[in-house]
Design a protein around this motif. Structure first.
Motif, PDB file in Angstrom:
ATOM      1  N   GLY A 198      45.348  40.988  33.060  1.00  0.00           N
ATOM      2  CA  GLY A 198      44.568  40.358  32.016  1.00  0.00           C
ATOM      3  C   GLY A 198      43.172  40.024  32.527  1.00  0.00           C
ATOM      4  O   GLY A 198      42.899  40.090  33.731  1.00  0.00           O
ATOM      5  N   ALA A 199      42.281  39.668  31.625  1.00  0.00           N
ATOM      6  CA  ALA A 199      40.930  39.292  32.024  1.00  0.00           C
ATOM      7  C   ALA A 199      40.978  38.076  32.942  1.00  0.00           C
ATOM      8  O   ALA A 199      41.637  37.085  32.635  1.00  0.00           O
ATOM      9  N   GLY A 200      40.302  38.162  34.073  1.00  0.00           N
ATOM     10  CA  GLY A 200      40.281  37.066  35.035  1.00  0.00           C
ATOM     11  C   GLY A 200      41.475  37.043  35.974  1.00  0.00           C
ATOM     12  O   GLY A 200      41.525  36.222  36.892  1.00  0.00           O
ATOM     13  N   GLN A 201      42.425  37.933  35.781  1.00  0.00           N
ATOM     14  CA  GLN A 201      43.619  37.963  36.631  1.00  0.00           C
ATOM     15  C   GLN A 201      43.334  38.765  37.892  1.00  0.00           C
ATOM     16  O   GLN A 201      42.848  39.897  37.827  1.00  0.00           O
ATOM     17  N   VAL A 202      43.656  38.200  39.051  1.00  0.00           N
ATOM     18  CA  VAL A 202      43.329  38.874  40.317  1.00  0.00           C
ATOM     19  C   VAL A 202      44.566  39.218  41.144  1.00  0.00           C
ATOM     20  O   VAL A 202      44.470  39.949  42.133  1.00  0.00           O
ATOM     21  N   VAL A 203      45.735  38.701  40.792  1.00  0.00           N
ATOM     22  CA  VAL A 203      46.985  39.113  41.439  1.00  0.00           C
ATOM     23  C   VAL A 203      47.998  39.423  40.348  1.00  0.00           C
ATOM     24  O   VAL A 203      47.941  38.861  39.240  1.00  0.00           O
ATOM     25  N   ASP A 247      30.657  39.064  45.438  1.00  0.00           N
ATOM     26  CA  ASP A 247      29.418  38.455  45.928  1.00  0.00           C
ATOM     27  C   ASP A 247      28.630  37.798  44.810  1.00  0.00           C
ATOM     28  O   ASP A 247      28.064  36.718  44.985  1.00  0.00           O
ATOM     29  N   TYR A 248      28.565  38.454  43.681  1.00  0.00           N
ATOM     30  CA  TYR A 248      27.764  37.958  42.567  1.00  0.00           C
ATOM     31  C   TYR A 248      28.631  37.856  41.324  1.00  0.00           C
ATOM     32  O   TYR A 248      28.965  38.862  40.710  1.00  0.00           O
ATOM     33  N   TRP A 249      29.039  36.668  40.980  1.00  0.00           N
ATOM     34  CA  TRP A 249      29.788  36.507  39.748  1.00  0.00           C
ATOM     35  C   TRP A 249      29.545  35.121  39.167  1.00  0.00           C
ATOM     36  O   TRP A 249      29.315  34.156  39.880  1.00  0.00           O
ATOM     37  N   PHE A 250      29.554  35.096  37.873  1.00  0.00           N
ATOM     38  CA  PHE A 250      29.363  33.839  37.158  1.00  0.00           C
ATOM     39  C   PHE A 250      30.566  33.528  36.282  1.00  0.00           C
ATOM     40  O   PHE A 250      30.780  32.394  35.903  1.00  0.00           O
ATOM     41  N   ASN A 251      31.327  34.546  35.969  1.00  0.00           N
ATOM     42  CA  ASN A 251      32.474  34.366  35.102  1.00  0.00           C
ATOM     43  C   ASN A 251      33.569  35.330  35.559  1.00  0.00           C
ATOM     44  O   ASN A 251      33.401  36.545  35.496  1.00  0.00           O
ATOM     45  N   GLN A 252      34.691  34.783  36.016  1.00  0.00           N
ATOM     46  CA  GLN A 252      35.763  35.628  36.516  1.00  0.00           C
ATOM     47  C   GLN A 252      36.354  36.500  35.422  1.00  0.00           C
ATOM     48  O   GLN A 252      36.869  37.581  35.692  1.00  0.00           O
ATOM     49  N   GLN A 253      36.260  36.046  34.198  1.00  0.00           N
ATOM     50  CA  GLN A 253      36.807  36.835  33.094  1.00  0.00           C
ATOM     51  C   GLN A 253      36.035  38.134  32.905  1.00  0.00           C
ATOM     52  O   GLN A 253      36.612  39.158  32.525  1.00  0.00           O
ATOM     53  N   THR A 254      34.729  38.107  33.154  1.00  0.00           N
ATOM     54  CA  THR A 254      33.921  39.322  32.982  1.00  0.00           C
ATOM     55  C   THR A 254      33.860  40.151  34.267  1.00  0.00           C
ATOM     56  O   THR A 254      33.704  41.367  34.210  1.00  0.00           O
ATOM     57  N   GLU A 255      33.963  39.481  35.410  1.00  0.00           N
ATOM     58  CA  GLU A 255      33.950  40.213  36.672  1.00  0.00           C
ATOM     59  C   GLU A 255      35.221  41.035  36.844  1.00  0.00           C
ATOM     60  O   GLU A 255      35.202  42.127  37.398  1.00  0.00           O
ATOM     61  N   PHE A 256      36.332  40.486  36.365  1.00  0.00           N
ATOM     62  CA  PHE A 256      37.611  41.172  36.465  1.00  0.00           C
ATOM     63  C   PHE A 256      38.203  41.287  35.066  1.00  0.00           C
ATOM     64  O   PHE A 256      38.920  40.416  34.589  1.00  0.00           O
ATOM     65  N   THR A 257      37.828  42.375  34.408  1.00  0.00           N
ATOM     66  CA  THR A 257      38.255  42.594  33.030  1.00  0.00           C
ATOM     67  C   THR A 257      39.716  43.066  33.000  1.00  0.00           C
ATOM     68  O   THR A 257      40.311  43.386  34.032  1.00  0.00           O
ATOM     69  N   SER A 258      40.267  43.122  31.805  1.00  0.00           N
ATOM     70  CA  SER A 258      41.669  43.497  31.653  1.00  0.00           C
ATOM     71  C   SER A 258      41.876  44.981  31.979  1.00  0.00           C
ATOM     72  O   SER A 258      40.979  45.811  31.789  1.00  0.00           O
ATOM     73  N   ILE A 294      35.865  48.791  53.033  1.00  0.00           N
ATOM     74  CA  ILE A 294      35.505  48.944  51.622  1.00  0.00           C
ATOM     75  C   ILE A 294      33.973  48.970  51.540  1.00  0.00           C
ATOM     76  O   ILE A 294      33.302  47.960  51.729  1.00  0.00           O
ATOM     77  N   ASN A 295      33.417  50.130  51.281  1.00  0.00           N
ATOM     78  CA  ASN A 295      31.961  50.269  51.259  1.00  0.00           C
ATOM     79  C   ASN A 295      31.435  50.820  49.936  1.00  0.00           C
ATOM     80  O   ASN A 295      30.335  51.352  49.870  1.00  0.00           O
ATOM     81  N   GLU A 296      32.224  50.683  48.867  1.00  0.00           N
ATOM     82  CA  GLU A 296      31.764  51.120  47.546  1.00  0.00           C
ATOM     83  C   GLU A 296      30.728  50.146  46.985  1.00  0.00           C
ATOM     84  O   GLU A 296      30.558  49.039  47.515  1.00  0.00           O
ATOM     85  N   PRO A 297      30.045  50.515  45.905  1.00  0.00           N
ATOM     86  CA  PRO A 297      29.105  49.594  45.254  1.00  0.00           C
ATOM     87  C   PRO A 297      29.789  48.311  44.811  1.00  0.00           C
ATOM     88  O   PRO A 297      31.001  48.289  44.567  1.00  0.00           O
ATOM     89  N   ILE A 298      29.015  47.232  44.675  1.00  0.00           N
ATOM     90  CA  ILE A 298      29.608  45.923  44.384  1.00  0.00           C
ATOM     91  C   ILE A 298      30.181  45.832  42.982  1.00  0.00           C
ATOM     92  O   ILE A 298      30.913  44.880  42.681  1.00  0.00           O
ATOM     93  N   ASP A 299      29.851  46.789  42.096  1.00  0.00           N
ATOM     94  CA  ASP A 299      30.443  46.742  40.760  1.00  0.00           C
ATOM     95  C   ASP A 299      31.813  47.424  40.715  1.00  0.00           C
ATOM     96  O   ASP A 299      32.443  47.518  39.661  1.00  0.00           O
ATOM     97  N   THR A 300      32.296  47.889  41.860  1.00  0.00           N
ATOM     98  CA  THR A 300      33.630  48.493  41.954  1.00  0.00           C
ATOM     99  C   THR A 300      34.694  47.397  41.999  1.00  0.00           C
ATOM    100  O   THR A 300      34.521  46.393  42.684  1.00  0.00           O
ATOM    101  N   VAL A 301      35.771  47.595  41.278  1.00  0.00           N
ATOM    102  CA  VAL A 301      36.904  46.677  41.358  1.00  0.00           C
ATOM    103  C   VAL A 301      37.995  47.374  42.162  1.00  0.00           C
ATOM    104  O   VAL A 301      38.555  48.388  41.743  1.00  0.00           O
ATOM    105  N   VAL A 302      38.273  46.830  43.335  1.00  0.00           N
ATOM    106  CA  VAL A 302      39.269  47.401  44.229  1.00  0.00           C
ATOM    107  C   VAL A 302      40.647  46.825  43.882  1.00  0.00           C
ATOM    108  O   VAL A 302      40.779  45.617  43.670  1.00  0.00           O
ATOM    109  N   VAL A 303      41.639  47.684  43.827  1.00  0.00           N
ATOM    110  CA  VAL A 303      43.014  47.248  43.573  1.00  0.00           C
ATOM    111  C   VAL A 303      43.885  47.716  44.735  1.00  0.00           C
ATOM    112  O   VAL A 303      44.025  48.925  44.960  1.00  0.00           O
ATOM    113  N   MET A 304      44.430  46.768  45.482  1.00  0.00           N
ATOM    114  CA  MET A 304      45.298  47.076  46.610  1.00  0.00           C
ATOM    115  C   MET A 304      46.732  46.675  46.289  1.00  0.00           C
ATOM    116  O   MET A 304      46.965  45.692  45.579  1.00  0.00           O
TER     117      MET A 304
END
Length: 256
Positions: A101-106, A79-90, A137-147
């Motif tokens: 890796g940083a910014g990697q989502v799949v 919902d709130y991101w400005f940089n994918q590298q920091t939102e999804f860290t390594s 998925i009802n965790e806080p928005i700072d949670t990174v979900v991995v499916m």
């Protein structure tokens, strides 16, 4: 005047039985008719069975595509991101789960029939995200979900949440093979082992071979299906179908 014995003899002489040749011709004609009726019945039965099983596989294809596509469209969501590298860290590799890796989502492993997807929960209550295991998925928005999506040893499509250590949930039986290719900065779809920069992946191509649960053919029938890395050959009574679907990762900053 003719005696009764003479009349009886002439009447009997006019009565004739069925000769051997006539009997054989009758039997052959009867067998031909039986054969024609049997062939028609078997052909109609096979046609009906094929129609029913084709519908079964079509339903399985529709379900598998909708489920996997919906999960892939969540890759990189936040919902709130400005940089994918920091939102999804390594993240380091853990067991069979590949490193991110940083910014990697799949992510996927070379030659694997499994894929891992990262995203964040939605902030608004009316925008709840439902994962592939049908859990909200009802965790806080700072949670990174991995499916994780993949095929288990029972040849069933399954879903598993990795970040919470959840269990594997079977979703669809009869999955003979599943593979993924990835569109990266090379502008070509690559297998997992050839992707140089996973953070640049902006589309995923899904390949599936689905098998009918119901036996279709009366005897084992060979089916040869074109498949990345070499044809797949099957020899049984089940019907199979291959499908391919490309899904763009809409949350990737470098999207198409």
């Amino acid at each position: 005047m003719k005696t009764p014995n003479v009349l009886l003899y002439k009447r009997m002489a006019r009565q004739r039985g069925v000769g051997l040749i006539e009997l054989m011709i009758s039997i052959v004609i009867g067998l031909i008719l039986v054969l024609l009726v049997s062939n028609y019945y078997l052909s109609s039965r096979q046609s009906y069975q094929t129609t029913i099983v084709s519908s079964e596989i079509t339903d399985s294809q529709r379900y598998a595509v909708q489920l996997i596509t919906r999960q892939l469209l969540l890759a990189g969501y936040s919902d709130y991101w400005f940089n994918q590298q920091t939102e999804f860290t390594s993240l380091p590799a853990k067991g069979s789960v590949p490193a991110f890796g940083a910014g990697q989502v799949v992510a996927s492993n070379p030659g694997s029939d499994r894929i891992w997807i990262r995203f964040r929960p939605a902030a608004l209550e009316n925008q709840q995200i439902v994962a592939c295991d049908n859990q909200i998925i009802n965790e806080p928005i700072d949670t990174v979900v991995v499916m994780q999506l993949g095929v288990n040893t029972d040849q069933a499509l399954f879903c598993k949440r990795i970040d919470t250590g959840g269990g594997s949930v079977p979703l669809l039986n009869g999955v003979d093979a599943m593979a993924f290719d990835f569109l990266d900065d090379s502008d070509a779809f690559q297998p997992a082992g050839a992707v140089a920069d996973w953070s640049s992946v902006r589309a995923v191509r899904l390949n599936l071979i689905l098998r009918s649960e119901t036996a279709t053919f009366d005897t084992p029938t060979q089916q040869v299906i074109n498949w990345p890395g070499g044809n797949r050959v099957f020899n049984d009574r089940q019907m199979r179908a291959r499908m391919t679907r490309v899904v763009a990762l809409r949350n990737n900053l470098g999207g198409i």
